[in-house]
Design an enzyme around this catalytic site. Structure first.
Site, PDB file in Angstrom:
ATOM      1  N   PHE A 423     -12.056  -0.852 -12.864  1.00 35.62           N
ATOM      2  CA  PHE A 423     -11.201  -2.040 -12.967  1.00 35.62           C
ATOM      3  C   PHE A 423     -10.522  -2.389 -11.645  1.00 35.62           C
ATOM      4  O   PHE A 423     -10.685  -1.702 -10.645  1.00 35.62           O
ATOM      5  CB  PHE A 423     -10.222  -1.930 -14.143  1.00 35.62           C
ATOM      6  CG  PHE A 423      -9.104  -0.927 -14.005  1.00 35.62           C
ATOM      7  CD1 PHE A 423      -8.957  -0.138 -12.891  1.00 35.62           C
ATOM      8  CD2 PHE A 423      -8.173  -0.801 -15.033  1.00 35.62           C
ATOM      9  CE1 PHE A 423      -7.921   0.745 -12.790  1.00 35.62           C
ATOM     10  CE2 PHE A 423      -7.138   0.099 -14.936  1.00 35.62           C
ATOM     11  CZ  PHE A 423      -7.018   0.867 -13.813  1.00 35.62           C
ATOM     12  N   GLU A 424      -9.829  -3.458 -11.644  1.00 37.44           N
ATOM     13  CA  GLU A 424      -9.218  -4.036 -10.438  1.00 37.44           C
ATOM     14  C   GLU A 424     -10.256  -4.229  -9.332  1.00 37.44           C
ATOM     15  O   GLU A 424     -10.002  -3.990  -8.163  1.00 37.44           O
ATOM     16  CB  GLU A 424      -8.091  -3.135  -9.929  1.00 37.44           C
ATOM     17  CG  GLU A 424      -6.989  -2.985 -10.958  1.00 37.44           C
ATOM     18  CD  GLU A 424      -5.619  -2.930 -10.327  1.00 37.44           C
ATOM     19  OE1 GLU A 424      -5.471  -3.488  -9.229  1.00 37.44           O
ATOM     20  OE2 GLU A 424      -4.727  -2.348 -10.939  1.00 37.44           O
TER      21      GLU A 424
END
Lengths: 619, 417
Positions: A423-424
């Site tokens: 993620f990110e």
């Protein structure tokens, strides 16, 4: 109980010495943006004044942060039942309430809006503790690292005054709604549409978003949608705009929480908007300027993963070391076996470097001016997520079968850690970001020189040739890190020299790559990946050396251990870098890119593993 | 000299009048009561498909050879018998079965053709006999049958070590397994009969994209069988999502063309296909202009004034003839505009833009006759009645011992050779 403690925290925050002076210093944004440290590395320049000495915080700030840390640590060790959160896939309301009372929902919101107003460094420090439970860390991060960040960095004063206080207290939870079913990082896949009403007072929002962290809990959403904008040559164009959407605007529904591998306690679900009326004053930034807002939010949210991972690994080292020093095998403790010792060393080195990088970056971001640290933050994210994954895996290996059992927390750590790589911005994408941003920066400066060489300007070419010749004869690279007037402590001299040498040759490598590929380097992903790996290592080496130098110089406890870890890391990274740079040379024997691409192509053409079975026969 | 022994035998066994009937009976009516001379003639008019049961094909071949093996007097006429059987094998559908060749080899006597001593081996012993063995192996090679240890063992018993057939067998053992999988796009061993199924296979072969969707726009009526009496021909087309995108990008302003027929061979079946294509778009329309606000995470383009260096430009410098994109492919039972128009109409469902685009038919003169999608000359497709196989010498290349013998009385060749 928790409530009183939370009040206590805020009271502490208010009564801190010099409450006016520090925020003023931290938010003094007057100077022009400076080119940051990492980008300069692409030119083979080491701006040592940026990273030496290692950033410090004042005694008052230290005292203040330590006062925060105590209660939060206590809360996490006593009142957070991670196992239950993981099993029920839900954070119990009383835990959430405790977090809110501690003020952890408004860590970076300024004090005038009721937040804790922490600097990046302090935020990173608290991140170390909140990461002890992955679900809580992700819930908090989705709320404040991305969810409300849009209001914080691009919102108007009215928007801030309206939303931030209740977000800071945790009364409202925020979510960041960008991803759509199409794909995650492609803005063209955004289909959610906002159409301006006839009276021009509000937008009608329609569309669905998927995998929204906190989607089911949140009452404030930062939503990105397409709007029609008249661009400068008078044409109607679809552009992305960011909106603050309250759940109370109506038409906001969410799907059932997704069942996930890890961070199961965090709430992830689909969010649908159906004719949601969003007032025009809820646009973040300007209409059509949502893309920049999204990029800024994403770029600013990453640095804290370094300290968070380090916090988790430190805890893990404690737990596994306990086990290794008590369990006996063949009348010997596990800790006496070399292969086990190696794993502990790996974990310690990774944790140390991660921590160094995270706090160096946080310190750089806290400096006055507009430090552009997005590349550094991305490097921290990539390094720490991968380090965390390796370390958790090694820890599980130390524990053997025990680590695999659901009765123990280790397998949960493993599951929770896996998301960090994804993620990110996945690590692959971030590597492209790191490498391409640097290449763009270096290319802008080097273009003229390279063009001269390509045109066949004898003078420049000769200079280039002589410089190459000197490199081959064994050039002494000196950036002033080591030596009499050096900033690196003499006991880290070797590491410092290695760093200097790597930085110099990295600069020449980048120049070579730009000469070879020009702007088509965008398509050479395998090359860019190596470039990114090298630059991450360089930054990690810098951070570790800088921190260890400071530790020795001021005589921190166990600084000799720090020196040891730094030297281990730097030596390993040095050889890895050299290998990668050798691969980046033309016609390098080490470089298998063409074969790799070909093999992958053959597999993908058939969309299967195409080798015959080993037991197959032809006659 | 020719087959007198085999004739005598075959008349008794199969009740036929001549070689052609022998084979037909061998293929269809081996279980028919012997001594029925008229049996062969009406059988020829049977629909070919009906014969696909066990009184034809491998079982018949096995039965015939079994009978032959029981008959005494094994020294005479073996070579002719083997040659005739080889010629009949494709029609009987056993040409790809190794065991069938083994049975043939077992018909040959073990021992008498083995040279005695090194001197005889030097002097090219038993040329006709060895030639017969070589023919068996050659036919195996032609049909891609890989010999195995048993083949070699049988050959050794008949011709002795280091004889020509044994050495050929060894070479085949070396090469055939290696060459067996060289074709990266293999066809199924049994091809479907020409018609819808073969067309689908052909389209799948041309449109080598796993995403391509094969759509049957019109089913043939009658469902199967030859095309002569068909009321409506089949229409089947292939289109991939990428092609749909290209077509949408092509836009309604420029015409698209239906071109063809072009031929495609599936082994020995010829198919005809048609393409829907357009002229290449002008360069500025081929791709969307780069959008700086496309990728949320990393730049897709570098804003640099640096091209790729000449030494790292791996593309060949060739004068390229630009061809337009192909939007869809089609095979149909008939090549007239009416049929192809139906295909275009069917395509419009998935490609609405086609409804507004002018479609130009550019069909070549050399149109195949309606329903000419593959008149299969081979029995390997197994649909059209195989011409009667003949228990007669196959037509061998000149220079081979047997081929010139027997005067001009050559029977019709087995099909497909």
């Amino acid at each position: 109980m928790a409530a009183t403690r939370g009040l206590l925290l805020r009271a502490l925050r208010a009564s801190r010495p010099g409450p006016v002076a520090f925020p003023a210093v931290r938010r003094l944004r007057t100077a022009a943006p400076r080119p940051a440290f990492a980008k300069e590395l692409f030119l083979g320049t080491l701006r040592k004044e940026e990273v030496f000495p290692y950033p410090e915080i004042s005694n008052e700030e230290l005292a203040e942060i330590n006062q925060f840390v105590g209660p939060v640590e206590k809360f996490f060790s006593e009142e957070v039942d991670s196992k239950k959160i993981d099993q029920d896939a839900k954070i119990p309301p009383e835990t959430l309430k405790g977090l809110k009372d501690l003020g952890l929902f408004g860590m970076q919101i300024p004090e005038e809006y009721g937040g804790l107003g922490l600097s990046n460094t302090m935020y990173a420090r608290l991140g170390e503790i909140t990461s002890l439970d992955g679900s809580i860390a992700v819930t908090l991060a989705a709320h404040q690292a991305i969810g409300l960040k849009g209001i914080l960095i691009a919102g108007t004063d009215e928007q801030k005054a309206k939303y931030l206080p209740r977000l800071a207290s945790g009364e409202h939870i925020a979510a960041f709604c960008l991803t759509e079913p199409g794909s995650g990082s492609d803005a063209a896949s955004i289909q959610t549409r906002a159409t301006l009403s006839e009276d021009g007072k509000y937008f009608l929002l329609n569309g669905s978003k998927v995998w929204i962290s906190n989607g089911g809990l949140a009452s404030i959403f930062t939503v990105f949608a397409r709007t029609e904008v008249v661009d400068k040559d008078g044409q109607l164009k679809d552009k992305i705009t960011a909106f603050i959407v309250e759940r109370d605007f109506g038409g906001v529904t969410h799907g059932k929480p997704e069942d996930k591998l890890g961070i199961r306690g965090s709430n992830t679900c689909e969010v649908h908007f159906e004719n949601t009326k969003v007032p025009i004053e809820n646009v973040i930034g300007e209409v059509g300027g949502g893309f920049k807002v999204a990029m800024n939010i994403l770029n600013s949210g990453r640095f804290s993963m370094g300290s968070a991972s380090a916090g988790m690994i430190k805890k893990l080292i404690e737990m596994t070391a306990e086990y290794a020093c008590t369990r006996k095998q063949f009348n010997k403790k596990l800790s006496e076996f070399g292969l086990i010792q190696e794993k502990f060393c790996v974990m310690a080195v990774k944790a140390y470097v991660m921590e160094s990088m995270a706090y160096l970056t946080a310190g750089m971001m806290d400096r006055p001016g507009f430090p552009d640290c997005s590349v550094e933050a991305a490097m921290v994210k990539v390094f720490s997520s991968e380090g965390a994954w390796t370390c958790v895996s090694e820890a599980l290996q130390i524990l053997g079968g025990l680590g695999y059992m659901k009765d123990y927390p280790y397998e949960r750590y493993l599951r929770d850690t896996r998301i960090l790589l994804i993620f990110e911005g996945t690590n692959e994408i971030l590597r492209m970001y790191i490498a391409l941003t640097g290449m763009q920066y270096a290319g802008k400066i080097l273009t003229d020189k390279i063009k001269e060489i390509k045109k066949g300007n004898v003078g420049v070419a000769l200079g280039e040739f002589l410089s190459k010749l000197r490199d081959m004869m064994g050039r002494k690279v000196d950036y002033g890190l080591v030596g009499d007037r050096g900033v690196v402590h003499p006991s880290l001299q070797e590491s410092g020299k290695k760093l200097e040498e790597n930085v110099y040759y990295f600069g020449t490598t980048v120049r070579g790559l730009l000469t070879r590929f020009g702007k088509t380097i965008v398509d050479e992903q395998l090359v860019l990946k190596r470039v990114a790996d090298i630059i991450i290592n360089l930054y990690a080496m810098t951070a570790a050396i800088s921190r260890a130098s400071r530790s020795i110089s001021i005589g921190l406890r166990n600084h000799d251990h720090e020196v040891l870890l730094t030297n281990i890391f730097c030596t390993e990274a040095y050889f890895k870098n050299n290998y990668a740079m050798a691969q980046l040379q033309k016609y390098a024997d080490e470089n298998l890119d063409d074969c790799i691409k070909k093999a992958a192509k053959q597999v993908l053409e058939k969309r299967a593993y195409i080798c015959s079975h080993p037991l197959d026969r032809t006659f | 000299m020719r087959l007198h022994w085999a004739h005598a035998l075959s008349r008794r066994l199969w009740g036929g009048w001549g070689p052609s009937q022998v084979a037909r009976s061998m293929s269809r009516h081996s279980s028919r009561p012997a001594g029925d001379p008229a049996s062969g003639a009406p059988a020829r008019r049977d629909p070919p498909r009906d014969a696909q049961d066990n009184d034809r094909g491998p079982a018949a071949f096995a039965a015939a050879l079994e009978t032959l093996e029981r008959i005494p007097g094994r020294r005479v006429g073996r070579l002719e018998l083997v040659a005739a059987a080889l010629a009949a094998m494709p029609a009987l559908g056993v040409a790809r079965e190794r065991e069938a060749y083994h049975r043939l080899l077992r018909l040959l006597p073990r021992g008498p053709w083995v040279p005695r001593g090194p001197i005889q081996r030097l002097l090219a012993p038993f040329p006709q006999q060895q030639e017969c063995g070589l023919q068996i192996l050659e036919q195996m090679e032609r049909y891609g049958v890989v010999p195995d240890a048993e083949t070699r063992f049988l050959l050794l018993g008949v011709f002795g070590p280091r004889s020509r057939p044994v050495r050929k067998c060894q070479r085949m053992l070396y090469w055939l397994p290696r060459l067996r999988h060289v074709d990266p796009h293999p066809l199924p061993s049994v091809l479907p009969p020409p018609g819808l199924a073969a067309a689908c296979l052909g389209l799948r072969r041309i449109a080598n994209d796993p995403d391509a969707r094969i759509t049957v726009y019109q089913r043939p009526v009658p469902d199967e069988g030859d095309n002569e009496g068909s009321v409506q021909p089949y229409i089947v087309g292939a289109q991939s999502p990428e092609q749909q995108e290209l077509l949408a990008r092509h836009g309604p302003a420029r015409p698209v063309f239906v071109e063809g027929p072009f031929s495609l061979w599936l082994r020995s079946t010829q198919l005809w296909y048609y393409v829907l294509r357009g002229d290449p778009l002008p360069p500025h329309l081929r791709e969307d202009p780069p959008d700086p606000e496309r990728s949320l995470y990393y730049p897709l383009h570098l804003d640099l004034d640096l091209e790729r260096g000449p030494w790292d430009d791996d593309d060949f410098d060739v004068d390229e003839v630009e061809e337009g994109p192909v939007f869809a492919l089609c095979m149909a039972g008939a090549g007239d505009r009416h049929t192809l128009g139906k295909w275009i109409a069917g395509l419009q469902e998935a490609n609405p833009v086609l409804g507004r685009t002018p479609v130009v038919f550019r069909l070549q003169d050399g149109d195949p006759p309606a329903g000419a999608t593959g008149d299969p000359p081979t029995p390997s497709l197994g649909e059209v009645p195989p011409p009667p196989a003949v228990l007669e010498l196959p037509d061998l290349p000149r220079g081979y011992g047997h081929s010139t013998r027997g005067g001009g009385n050559k029977g019709s060749m087995a099909p497909g050779e």
